[in-house]
Design an enzyme around this catalytic site. Structure first.
Site, PDB file in Angstrom:
ATOM      1  N   HIS A   1       0.865  -1.186   0.000  1.00  0.00           N
ATOM      2  CA  HIS A   1       0.000   0.000   0.000  1.00  0.00           C
ATOM      3  C   HIS A   1       0.898   1.233   0.000  1.00  0.00           C
ATOM      4  O   HIS A   1       1.586   1.500   0.982  1.00  0.00           O
ATOM      5  CB  HIS A   1      -0.910   0.001   1.231  1.00  0.00           C
ATOM      6  CG  HIS A   1      -1.863  -1.160   1.258  1.00  0.00           C
ATOM      7  ND1 HIS A   1      -3.102  -1.120   0.650  1.00  0.00           N
ATOM      8  CD2 HIS A   1      -1.747  -2.404   1.784  1.00  0.00           C
ATOM      9  CE1 HIS A   1      -3.716  -2.293   0.808  1.00  0.00           C
ATOM     10  NE2 HIS A   1      -2.906  -3.081   1.500  1.00  0.00           N
TER      11      HIS A   1
ATOM     12  N   ASP B   1       2.218  -6.909   2.503  1.00  0.00           N
ATOM     13  CA  ASP B   1       1.037  -6.127   2.875  1.00  0.00           C
ATOM     14  C   ASP B   1       1.478  -4.869   3.633  1.00  0.00           C
ATOM     15  O   ASP B   1       0.860  -4.478   4.620  1.00  0.00           O
ATOM     16  CB  ASP B   1       0.044  -6.961   3.701  1.00  0.00           C
ATOM     17  CG  ASP B   1      -1.308  -6.260   3.870  1.00  0.00           C
ATOM     18  OD1 ASP B   1      -1.536  -5.211   3.241  1.00  0.00           O
ATOM     19  OD2 ASP B   1      -2.135  -6.771   4.652  1.00  0.00           O
TER      20      ASP B   1
HETATM   21 ZN   LIG Z   1      -5.868  -7.097   2.520  1.00  0.00          ZN
END
Ligand SMILES: [Zn+2]
Length: 425
Positions: free
Chosen positions: A62, A305
């Site tokens: 992200h 992640d």
């Molecule tokens: Zn996720």
């Protein structure tokens, strides 16, 4: 421009070999891989005692850009990746605005050109605004440069919408990356349902919320023939389901993250909101199941992640803080410490799950150690010990439960297209 890396232990993740070799990169490509190459180049790295492998590919990041750049932006995220030995990353679409149209894909690709050289591959949203109501235009998004579709951060609750998305994605040969957690069973809940949630008098996120969606999406993959990739697998039963569905021939792959094979829900008791992540940290039995899945190849990929949040956000109470932890700058070290130095896995198998496999899933021409491929390389000292200190991070964020952890394995050089983009001081 010639770069020579001498005397390194070169990992070949496809064949599983580790060979003492010199590597010459010319004009951005690997041109020679042999022992005893003459020391003639514009730049020479002495890799005695170091491991040389294809650049790490992190398929779940992200970057928070556009819109949430107080947490991270494309430039700082790429700098963090480079420090972690990551040469290519795929970034999720849950930004503000959402990456759900070609213009937003173009924005990400444009900003990435100004970054340190880490290759950025945008993942586009599966539904408009991640609302789970209306599908995005898979064809246009692929044309713009998206490498996969995902509503990561949210589960796609509507099975019919997910099925339609798979039918369209299959036509475009785009994988769908699934964040599997049934919303009705997890909404507003911060930790795993189990001993810790009971101790804290909290409603928990049960393992079944993940498993039921893993099963659904695997069955939809089997039925539609679409390539479904399950994100951040965290429970032993999810691994079992994926193992069985793979055996049946369902076109599925999956990933886990370092936190799921090293930490349990107990971490929440000492680290509070820093240990809050979705899906949540589970039990020791789940950690065992994840390790077994990694070893036998049921789990194809180790991703991070990487989910940056501001200090202010993570300083909130456990139930009010956002979920997620960062991982780009610690993933390799934690993985080597937990899997390699404990002899749980061989080095080439670990590297395969961090290079070749994610590259293949996203159809990226990366993750190979052979002549003629891009000279994207990670050079690391597998034995150097260090203590994780978030103050040293290139990321804007500091939210990791691994602060203070002693790890073994340190990135020395990160190289993209034959150019050194990061060097350990
Ligand atoms: Zn996720």
């Amino acid at each position: 421009m010639k770069l020579l890396i001498q005397h390194g232990r070169v990992v070949h993740p496809v064949t599983g070999e580790v060979v003492l070799q010199d590597l010459l990169a010319e004009d951005g490509k690997i041109s020679l891989l042999e022992r005893g190459l003459p020391p003639e180049a514009d730049q020479i790295i002495d890799a005695t005692g170091l491991v040389v492998c294809p650049g790490l590919v992190d398929m779940h990041v992200h970057l928070r850009d556009p819109g949430l750049t107080y947490k991270e932006d494309i430039l700082t995220g790429c700098a963090a990746a480079a420090r972690g030995g990551v040469t290519a990353l795929a970034c999720m679409a849950n930004t503000d605005p959402t990456v759900d149209c070609p213009e937003q894909v173009a924005y990400v690709l444009g900003r990435a050109k100004e970054a340190c050289g880490v290759q950025v591959y945008p993942i586009a949203a599966l539904s408009m605004g991640l609302r789970g109501e209306e599908l995005t235009d898979a064809e246009a998004l692929k044309k713009a440069g998206a490498v996969a579709l995902s509503d990561d951060g949210s589960n796609v609750d509507n099975a019919n919408l997910m099925r339609d998305a798979m039918i369209r994605a299959r036509r475009q040969e785009l994988p769908i990356l699934c964040h599997c957690e049934d919303t009705s069973m997890v909404e507003g809940r911060a930790v795993n349902e189990g001993s810790v949630s009971r101790q804290l008098w909290l409603e928990g996120r049960p393992a079944i919320a993940e498993e039921i969606m893993v099963m659904r999406d695997a069955m939809l993959a089997e039925e539609t023939g679409a390539h479904v990739h399950i994100c951040h697998v965290s429970t032993a039963k999810s691994v079992d389901i994926i193992r069985r569905m793979k055996k049946r021939g369902a076109p599925i792959t999956c990933e886990t993250c370092p936190q799921y094979f090293t930490l349990t829900e107990d971490e929440v008791l000492t680290k509070g909101s820093l240990a809050r992540v979705n899906p949540p940290l589970r039990t020791a039995k789940d950690v065992k199941g994840i390790l077994a899945g990694l070893k036998d190849g049921t789990i194809d990929v180790i991703a991070t992640d990487h989910a940056p949040h501001s200090a202010e956000e993570k300083a909130r109470s456990l139930t009010r803080a956002p979920s997620g932890m960062i991982g780009l700058e610690t993933s390799l070290a934690i993985t080597l410490t937990a899997l390699y130095h404990t002899k749980k896995m061989e080095l080439p198998d670990i590297i395969q799950r961090m290079t070749t496999n994610p590259a293949d899933i996203l159809h990226l021409p990366k993750g190979r150690m052979s002549l003629g491929v891009d000279a994207d390389l990670t050079v690391f000292d597998p034995d150097e010990e260090w203590v994780i200190d978030p103050e040293q991070f290139a990321s804007k964020a500091r939210n990791t439960p691994f602060a203070g952890a002693k790890v073994k394995g340190r990135v020395k050089y990160t190289i993209v297209g034959g150019r050194i983009i990061y060097q350990d001081a």
